[in-house]
Write an enzyme that holds these catalytic residues in place. Structure first.
Site, PDB file in Angstrom:
ATOM      1  N   LYS A 174       0.861  -1.193   0.000  1.00  0.00           N
ATOM      2  CA  LYS A 174       0.000   0.000   0.000  1.00  0.00           C
ATOM      3  C   LYS A 174       0.895   1.241   0.000  1.00  0.00           C
ATOM      4  O   LYS A 174       1.420   1.658   1.027  1.00  0.00           O
ATOM      5  CB  LYS A 174      -0.916   0.032   1.239  1.00  0.00           C
ATOM      6  CG  LYS A 174      -2.012   1.071   1.059  1.00  0.00           C
ATOM      7  CD  LYS A 174      -2.495   1.706   2.326  1.00  0.00           C
ATOM      8  CE  LYS A 174      -1.684   2.842   2.810  1.00  0.00           C
ATOM      9  NZ  LYS A 174      -1.647   4.075   1.984  1.00  0.00           N
ATOM     10  N   THR A 231       2.189   7.570  13.224  1.00  0.00           N
ATOM     11  CA  THR A 231       1.532   6.459  12.522  1.00  0.00           C
ATOM     12  C   THR A 231       2.164   5.135  12.947  1.00  0.00           C
ATOM     13  O   THR A 231       1.465   4.135  13.153  1.00  0.00           O
ATOM     14  CB  THR A 231       1.669   6.621  10.988  1.00  0.00           C
ATOM     15  OG1 THR A 231       1.402   7.971  10.644  1.00  0.00           O
ATOM     16  CG2 THR A 231       0.721   5.715  10.256  1.00  0.00           C
ATOM     17  N   GLY A 232       3.491   5.136  13.090  1.00  0.00           N
ATOM     18  CA  GLY A 232       4.191   3.910  13.501  1.00  0.00           C
ATOM     19  C   GLY A 232       3.665   3.385  14.828  1.00  0.00           C
ATOM     20  O   GLY A 232       3.487   2.170  15.008  1.00  0.00           O
ATOM     21  N   GLU A 249      10.227   1.792   9.925  1.00  0.00           N
ATOM     22  CA  GLU A 249      11.246   2.783   9.540  1.00  0.00           C
ATOM     23  C   GLU A 249      10.585   4.135   9.729  1.00  0.00           C
ATOM     24  O   GLU A 249       9.751   4.542   8.920  1.00  0.00           O
ATOM     25  CB  GLU A 249      11.648   2.614   8.063  1.00  0.00           C
ATOM     26  CG  GLU A 249      12.355   1.336   7.739  1.00  0.00           C
ATOM     27  CD  GLU A 249      13.783   1.297   8.263  1.00  0.00           C
ATOM     28  OE1 GLU A 249      14.323   2.353   8.644  1.00  0.00           O
ATOM     29  OE2 GLU A 249      14.343   0.193   8.310  1.00  0.00           O
ATOM     30  N   CYS A 283      14.089  11.352   5.248  1.00  0.00           N
ATOM     31  CA  CYS A 283      14.111  10.952   6.659  1.00  0.00           C
ATOM     32  C   CYS A 283      15.496  11.146   7.262  1.00  0.00           C
ATOM     33  O   CYS A 283      15.633  11.408   8.451  1.00  0.00           O
ATOM     34  CB  CYS A 283      13.664   9.511   6.809  1.00  0.00           C
ATOM     35  SG  CYS A 283      14.594   8.389   5.768  1.00  0.00           S
ATOM     36  N   GLU A 384      10.843  16.854  13.523  1.00  0.00           N
ATOM     37  CA  GLU A 384      11.153  16.667  12.108  1.00  0.00           C
ATOM     38  C   GLU A 384      10.322  17.642  11.274  1.00  0.00           C
ATOM     39  O   GLU A 384       9.106  17.539  11.227  1.00  0.00           O
ATOM     40  CB  GLU A 384      10.799  15.220  11.741  1.00  0.00           C
ATOM     41  CG  GLU A 384      11.314  14.789  10.417  1.00  0.00           C
ATOM     42  CD  GLU A 384      10.868  13.371  10.073  1.00  0.00           C
ATOM     43  OE1 GLU A 384       9.709  13.016  10.371  1.00  0.00           O
ATOM     44  OE2 GLU A 384      11.670  12.633   9.495  1.00  0.00           O
TER      45      GLU A 384
HETATM   46  P1  NAD Z   1       2.718   8.932   7.236  1.00  0.00           P
HETATM   47  O1  NAD Z   1       3.040   8.244   8.508  1.00  0.00           O
HETATM   48  O2  NAD Z   1       1.704  10.013   7.249  1.00  0.00           O
HETATM   49  O3  NAD Z   1       2.222   7.910   6.135  1.00  0.00           O
HETATM   50  C1  NAD Z   1       3.002   6.816   5.704  1.00  0.00           C
HETATM   51  C2  NAD Z   1       2.089   5.742   5.197  1.00  0.00           C
HETATM   52  O4  NAD Z   1       1.281   5.280   6.268  1.00  0.00           O
HETATM   53  C3  NAD Z   1       1.130   6.162   4.078  1.00  0.00           C
HETATM   54  O5  NAD Z   1       1.042   5.116   3.141  1.00  0.00           O
HETATM   55  C4  NAD Z   1      -0.178   6.335   4.822  1.00  0.00           C
HETATM   56  O6  NAD Z   1      -1.310   6.126   4.011  1.00  0.00           O
HETATM   57  C5  NAD Z   1      -0.077   5.248   5.872  1.00  0.00           C
HETATM   58  N1  NAD Z   1      -0.908   5.459   7.073  1.00  0.00           N
HETATM   59  C6  NAD Z   1      -1.356   6.630   7.599  1.00  0.00           C
HETATM   60  N2  NAD Z   1      -2.114   6.381   8.695  1.00  0.00           N
HETATM   61  C7  NAD Z   1      -2.143   5.041   8.868  1.00  0.00           C
HETATM   62  C8  NAD Z   1      -2.758   4.177   9.833  1.00  0.00           C
HETATM   63  N3  NAD Z   1      -3.496   4.640  10.836  1.00  0.00           N
HETATM   64  N4  NAD Z   1      -2.568   2.847   9.702  1.00  0.00           N
HETATM   65  C9  NAD Z   1      -1.798   2.341   8.708  1.00  0.00           C
HETATM   66  N5  NAD Z   1      -1.221   3.112   7.759  1.00  0.00           N
HETATM   67  C10 NAD Z   1      -1.370   4.451   7.843  1.00  0.00           C
HETATM   68  O7  NAD Z   1       4.117   9.442   6.666  1.00  0.00           O
HETATM   69  P2  NAD Z   1       4.376  10.294   5.361  1.00  0.00           P
HETATM   70  O8  NAD Z   1       3.990  11.697   5.668  1.00  0.00           O
HETATM   71  O9  NAD Z   1       3.813   9.603   4.170  1.00  0.00           O
HETATM   72  O10 NAD Z   1       5.974  10.170   5.248  1.00  0.00           O
HETATM   73  C11 NAD Z   1       6.839  11.000   5.893  1.00  0.00           C
HETATM   74  C12 NAD Z   1       7.445  10.281   7.093  1.00  0.00           C
HETATM   75  O11 NAD Z   1       8.103   9.091   6.678  1.00  0.00           O
HETATM   76  C13 NAD Z   1       8.520  11.106   7.759  1.00  0.00           C
HETATM   77  O12 NAD Z   1       8.364  11.060   9.158  1.00  0.00           O
HETATM   78  C14 NAD Z   1       9.808  10.417   7.342  1.00  0.00           C
HETATM   79  O13 NAD Z   1      10.879  10.612   8.216  1.00  0.00           O
HETATM   80  C15 NAD Z   1       9.392   8.996   7.281  1.00  0.00           C
HETATM   81  N6  NAD Z   1      10.328   8.223   6.444  1.00  0.00           N
HETATM   82  C16 NAD Z   1      11.222   7.387   7.069  1.00  0.00           C
HETATM   83  C17 NAD Z   1      12.149   6.671   6.303  1.00  0.00           C
HETATM   84  C18 NAD Z   1      13.165   5.762   6.952  1.00  0.00           C
HETATM   85  O14 NAD Z   1      13.863   5.057   6.240  1.00  0.00           O
HETATM   86  N7  NAD Z   1      13.272   5.744   8.254  1.00  0.00           N
HETATM   87  C19 NAD Z   1      12.132   6.793   4.912  1.00  0.00           C
HETATM   88  C20 NAD Z   1      11.204   7.637   4.320  1.00  0.00           C
HETATM   89  C21 NAD Z   1      10.293   8.348   5.101  1.00  0.00           C
END
Ligand code: NAD
Length: 491
Positions: A174, A231-232, A249, A283, A384
């Site tokens: 997804k 979200t994590g 991640e 990130c 961040e």
């Molecule tokens: P986000 O957490 O908003 O969304 C990421 C994904 O999670 C999307 O596909 C979204 O639809 C899904 N999501 C949202 N709510 C959810 C829920 N309740 N249950 C399950 N899935 C859900 O993040 P974003 O804004 O898309 O990305 C930016 C973030 O990602 C930043 O914090 C960045 O640091 C992080 N990131 C980390 C790495 C790494 O390698 N550590 C790499 C890239 C991005």
């Protein structure tokens, strides 16, 4: 351009026929209409992946055959790299040059895991008796839910899909609901190979409820997520229902530390490289710059000059160095942080606004922004921002630099610049981050594990560890000469 998603080997619309428009962040134009799944669609995708794992041939194929298919997908990505790069830039706004690097990496990731698929032999261990054999084998973990973010849409998807397939798992990918384009195209490429139906499923839709259903479902064995910390945490809770494996991640707030004995010109260049790719939406962005006092004034002056010269514009235009932010909502967030920083007492040296260029008014552009006189407890330093914003902190001793660098909930990556060998040893040991760069910044590659200490994540992607995440270890104890023990009921 109307798109579909891929469930159980077929291109389908959402059951409820809902759709979402996908925008080009450089000008706000609609580039595609894609299905908007809901829980029901997610359940269908999970059922397909479950059936393909439990009753299909995929987990039982010789690993070399699985590896060959994964490798071939890498070759197809390579052959279609230019088209994919342009699609990624259309969807994310990043420069085409950056997207080309991404595609080369992505092809390499599929080739790497394709090659590794049959190299993960088990282990023979010393059994407690001579008449027994003990082996440890690795088996695929099962059905994997994979949720990726919008900043590196296909790269983050590749980090998950390639090792899962190589390990013999089935998956539901997804992607972020706002950047699904390259995942759709790569699924089309995969369709031209012989993956059995249900092995690869592409589910398009919002995090809640679609990602949430993947995280909660008792039929999913592993959830791999890249995205924000908030979200994590929700995903970890949701995954507890069936104690599924969780790989996270999450974000980072990554210090880039410049000691007075550093090669100044190289360090300066890498401060810029550390932040401005994809407008700072990385990130591992080294947005938190720490400089030893004697270099402070020179660094701020040089950064101001170089940052003012960064060419902001459409990622397709010749000479553009930095594209837009991903969306209006995200630019609003960056702008809020710029206000907060000033309220907290940080000194705005450059930027802090949108560009005036009339040609850029329909996109979500934001100028490179520099804050000086930042302190450890400011939100702009601790949180961040995920935009083209650098904060400068000044330090006087190595101990202070280390203490500041570690005083964060994050632990993704850190870098420092010095020629002092003993300091290099002390700093590399002292920094609590998953990746530490010495006299470099923002280097990652497929063979080396990537992931975070502390709240930056759980588990590792890439390298051998990235493949092991998708396996379970099974210990098989074989007694070749079973004898009665006569332990119970002896009298
Ligand atoms: P986000 O957490 O908003 O969304 C990421 C994904 O999670 C999307 O596909 C979204 O639809 C899904 N999501 C949202 N709510 C959810 C829920 N309740 N249950 C399950 N899935 C859900 O993040 P974003 O804004 O898309 O990305 C930016 C973030 O990602 C930043 O914090 C960045 O640091 C992080 N990131 C980390 C790495 C790494 O390698 N550590 C790499 C890239 C991005």
């Amino acid at each position: 351009m109307k798109q579909r998603m891929y469930i159980n080997g077929a291109w389908v619309e959402a059951q409820a026929k809902a759709t979402r428009a996908i925008f080009n962040p450089a000008n706000g134009a609609t580039i595609a209409e894609v299905p908007e799944a809901d829980r029901e669609d997610a359940r269908l995708a999970i059922a397909a992946a479950r059936e393909a794992f439990d009753n299909g041939p995929w987990p039982h194929l010789p690993a070399s055959q699985r590896g060959e298919l994964v490798y071939k997908l890498g070759v197809l990505i390579e052959e279609n790299a230019e088209e994919l790069a342009r699609l990624e830039s259309l969807d994310t706004g990043k420069t085409v040059e950056e997207s080309r690097w991404d595609m080369a990496d992505i092809a390499g990731i599929f080739k790497y895991y394709g090659g590794l698929a049959d190299k993960m032999g088990g282990e023979v261990i010393d059994a407690p008796t001579e008449t027994a054999t003990s082996v440890v084998v690795r088996e695929p973990v099962g059905v994997c839910g994979q949720i990726s973010p919008w900043n590196y849409p296909l790269l983050q998807a590749a980090w998950k899909m390639a090792p899962a397939l190589a390990a013999g798992c089935t998956l539901i990918m997804k992607p972020s609901e706002i950047t699904p384009m390259t995942a759709i195209r790569v699924t089309e490429l995969a369709e031209s190979l012989d993956f059995p139906p249900g092995v690869i499923n592409l589910l398009l839709g919002p995090g809640d409820p679609v990602g949430a259903e993947l995280s909660e479902s008792p039929l999913v064995d592993l959830i791999s997520f890249t995205g924000g910390i908030a979200t994590g945490k929700k995903i970890m809770c949701a995954a507890s229902g069936n104690v599924k494996k969780v790989a996270l991640e999450l974000g980072g707030k990554n210090p880039n530390i410049i000691f007075a004995d550093a090669d100044f010109d190289v360090a300066l260049d890498y401060v810029l490289n550390g932040v401005f790719f994809h407008a700072g939406q990385i990130c591992s962005a080294g947005a938190r710059v720490m400089v030893e006092r004697p270099l402070h004034d020179r660094l701020v002056a040089e950064l101001r000059k170089r940052m003012a010269a960064i060419k902001v514009g459409d990622g397709f235009a010749e000479g553009t160095e930095m594209g837009p932010l991903i969306s209006q909502a995200h630019r609003d967030k960056v702008e809020r942080y710029v206000v907060i920083a000033q309220e907290e007492g940080a000194k705005l040296v450059l930027g802090g606004k949108r560009p005036d260029d009339p040609a850029l008014q329909n996109g979500f552009f934001y100028l490179p922004t520099l804050f000086d006189q930042c302190e450890n407890d400011m939100r702009i330093v601790q949180e961040e921002v995920f935009g083209p914003v650098i904060t400068i902190e000044t330090f006087d001793t190595e101990e202070e630099a280390l203490e500041r660098a570690n005083s964060t909930i994050y632990g993704l990556s850190a870098g420092f610049w010095t020629g002092d060998q003993a300091r290099i040893k002390r700093m590399t040991r002292g920094l609590r981050f998953g990746t530490v760069w010495v006299n470099d910044f923002n280097v990652y590659f497929t063979q080396a594990p990537w992931g975070g200490y502390k709240q930056s994540g759980l588990g590792r992607e890439l390298g051998m560890s990235g493949l092991e995440e998708y396996t379970e270890q099974k210990h098989i104890y074989h007694n070749h000469q079973p004898q009665p023990l006569h332990w119970f009921g002896r009298s």
